[in-house]
Design a protein around this motif. Structure first.
Motif, short mmCIF file in Angstrom:
data_model
loop_
_atom_site.label_atom_id
_atom_site.label_comp_id
_atom_site.label_asym_id
_atom_site.label_seq_id
_atom_site.Cartn_x
_atom_site.Cartn_y
_atom_site.Cartn_z
N CYS A 65 -4.29 -2.92 -3.06
CA CYS A 65 -3.49 -3.84 -2.24
C CYS A 65 -3.65 -3.55 -0.76
O CYS A 65 -3.43 -4.42 0.07
CB CYS A 65 -2.02 -3.82 -2.66
N ALA B 177 1.37 1.88 -7.24
CA ALA B 177 1.36 1.22 -8.55
C ALA B 177 0.03 0.53 -8.84
O ALA B 177 -0.27 0.21 -9.98
CB ALA B 177 2.50 0.22 -8.66
N GLY C 45 0.81 -1.23 0.00
CA GLY C 45 0.00 0.00 0.00
C GLY C 45 0.83 1.26 0.00
O GLY C 45 0.33 2.34 0.30
N LEU C 46 2.09 1.16 -0.34
CA LEU C 46 2.97 2.32 -0.18
C LEU C 46 3.41 2.96 -1.50
O LEU C 46 3.86 4.10 -1.50
CB LEU C 46 4.22 1.91 0.62
N CYS C 47 3.32 2.25 -2.62
CA CYS C 47 3.95 2.78 -3.84
C CYS C 47 2.98 3.43 -4.81
O CYS C 47 3.38 4.26 -5.62
CB CYS C 47 4.71 1.67 -4.56
S1 FES Z 1 0.51 0.46 -3.38
FE1 FES Z 1 2.20 -0.69 -4.10
S2 FES Z 1 1.17 -2.34 -5.05
FE2 FES Z 1 -0.46 -1.31 -4.13
#
Ligand code: FES
Lengths: 301, 265
Positions: free
Chosen positions: B248, B230, B226-228
């Motif tokens: 995610c 994407a 939950g950090l990027c």
């Molecule tokens: S925020 Fe990195 S895959 Fe969902």
């Protein structure tokens, strides 16, 4: 030079909205939580990434990524700041904008929030693309003219205008990275404009579509090189004495300590958190138990 | 912050066996406080030291025995170059999870359709079993490019009332004719976003609800934490202009009707 500075936070774009991190550890144990990049209201942010999702591609010991989507400032004001304030958590707001006006708008929105008291610092992104307004009638309304950090004069004005929006005693920091052609001049300009700490990132422009960057352990030496250079310039009196924050390639306790030994007062963790968010607490713990960074005079040229 | 913290834990791999085009890993962990459910996933560190992003895998089954622990079943693609990058029996495997909220089961026995693709088929098959235990009639649509890429068809046929095999390009036609025939109340998708979109659209066309995976667990370029950003997906305007969801962290299972699939490309 004893300005408050968080020892470790997430790097902008690698900590989600800050709240996601709460699933992995106690945010209250940290000095502060960084949220951002925060962009102007509406869909499109500086650099045109908008709310487009980030794209990550693996590269040996690193990651090539497009800019992280910006959090719209209204979302930050309505949802995030109240959440952090209710929990008594100090927040660093990382702000990104293509014009000084866009950044000032974001800061004004933040400042108007009743929860602004929980904001402990503001980081202004100089790595993002600057936009210039075109004469009316010519193609689009704005033109990208390369990163802020390539133009020290523009950085000075941007920081000065940001400084004006903020309470006098609020920590204002500026972030520059491997795209910056003359880090000394840009650092001087940023501090001249009102930055009280510099965030130095080894992130470097990479192949692929424009504005892709390489990050991760692979760029650690670039980050340390930048910190060493600015430290030396401070020692030589060529850059005003402000604390430095290292970001890029700081991915565990060892590299965090290395960054401190090189002269960084704080570190930010980026891709390390993507693999294991727990590292944030591990590094915090490790840096809490070591001595402060060496004084400037210890730094050799 | 009442939810328990997600921590990486060490599990022990007790089996690593071939399953058609895939490998099935069985991993024993300290007993889970709440049982795992289909639609959850685990996050595990990168396979090699020069890799930065973790790997994400669907959970394909779970068994908790008091005093022994929890065994998670994970069905994962056979990595290029043999199974060397996957742990062997006896190895330790670091895991975060099971993560996410998983699929919701109907409270009354209804007819359900489950669509899956690739390695996610194992999670889909587990979902079929769960649906059957609550009395549902279940039809499985398994999508794969190559015949051997359908996961464990023998078991799948036992877990569902009907199984339809198709190539991914034929998923829409297969789902449309199946829904016309069996009139499901709920459609599920576990697999890539293209499949989730198809299922959401077929469900919307028939007035059924859909629950779909909002992130292609197992794909490259994901952090899973939950950090990027994407995996962000745009929501329909009704959720507020410019609203997005981060599957995610907030899913991975989403109501298919909430996502603006057009804007998601
Ligand atoms: S925020 Fe990195 S895959 Fe969902």
């Amino acid at each position: 030079m004893s300005a408050w500075l968080p020892r470790v936070t997430a790097a902008a774009g690698c900590g989600g909205s800050g709240r996601e991190l709460a699933r992995f550890g106690d945010l209250a144990a940290l000095d502060a939580v960084l949220i951002g990049p925060i962009g102007p209201p509406g869909a499109d942010d500086a650099g045109g990434a908008g709310r487009a999702r980030a794209r990550l591609a693996a590269s040996p010991s690193g990651l090539v990524h497009t800019p992280a989507p910006a959090l719209p400032v209204e979302h930050v004001v309505e949802d995030l700041l109240p959440w952090f304030r209710a929990r008594g958590l100090p927040v660093v707001c990382a702000v990104r904008g293509g014009t000084a006006g866009a950044v000032a708008d974001v800061l004004q929105e933040l400042r108007r929030s009743l929860d602004f008291t929980t904001v402990a610092a503001v980081e202004v992104d100089l790595t993002t693309d600057r936009e210039e307004t075109r004469a009316a009638g010519v193609l689009g309304p704005t033109d990208r003219v390369g990163p802020w950090s390539a133009d020290p004069q523009a950085c000075l004005k941007l920081l000065a205008s940001a400084r004006e929006q903020l309470p006098r005693d609020l920590l204002l920091t500026a972030k520059l990275a491997g795209e910056c052609p003359d880090p000394l001049a840009t650092s001087r300009a940023a501090v001249g404009g009102g930055a009280r700490a510099l965030v130095l990132s080894g992130s470097v422009p990479a192949v692929g579509p424009p504005r892709q960057h390489l990050v991760g352990p692979a760029i650690g030496p670039v980050t340390l090189g930048l910190v060493t250079r600015i430290r030396a310039a401070i020692a030589a009196g060529r850059v005003p004495d402000v604390p430095l924050v290292a970001v890029g390639g700081v991915h565990d306790i060892r590299t965090a300590r290395q960054a401190r030994a090189t002269g960084a007062a704080g570190v930010q963790l980026g891709t390390a958190l993507l693999a294991d968010p727990q590292v944030l607490w591990d590094v915090h713990q490790a840096l809490t138990t070591v001595s402060p960074p060496p004084p400037v005079s210890d730094t050799t040229d | 912050m009442s939810a328990p913290l997600l921590h990486r834990r060490a599990g022990e791999v007790v089996a690593n066996r071939p399953l058609g085009a895939y490998r099935q890993l069985s991993v024993v962990l300290p007993a889970l406080a709440t049982p795992a459910r289909p639609g959850q996933f685990v996050i595990t560190p990168p396979a090699r030291a020069d890799q930065v992003l973790p790997r994400t895998w669907w959970v394909a089954g779970e068994r908790t025995e008091p005093g022994f622990g929890t065994t998670l079943e994970l069905v994962v693609p056979d990595p290029p170059g043999g199974s060397g990058a996957l742990p062997a029996p006896g190895d330790e495997l670091l895991l975060t999870g099971p993560v996410g909220r998983g699929f919701g089961l109907p409270t009354t026995p209804v007819t359900a359709v489950v669509a899956t693709q690739g390695a996610a088929g194992a999670a889909g098959r587990w979902l079929c079993e769960r649906l059957r235990t609550v009395g549902c009639a279940v039809h499985l649509v398994s999508c794969a490019d190559e015949p051997e890429q359908h996961v464990d068809l023998v078991l799948a046929r036992r877990s569902a009332d009907g199984v339809i095999l198709t190539e991914p390009a034929g998923a829409e036609a297969a789902l449309t004719s199946l829904t016309e025939r069996v009139h499901p109340s709920v459609l599920y998708a576990v697999g890539p976003l293209s499949l989730s979109r198809t299922v959401a659209e077929v469900a919307a066309g028939t007035g059924a609800v859909s629950q779909v995976s909002g992130v292609d667990i197992g794909a490259d370029g994901l952090c899973g934490h939950g950090l990027c950003g994407a995996c962000d997906l745009p929501l329909h305007e009704s959720a507020g202009s410019g609203s997005t969801v981060r599957p995610c962290a907030e899913g991975p299972v989403l109501r298919g009707g909430l996502v603006d699939w057009e804007a998601a490309q």
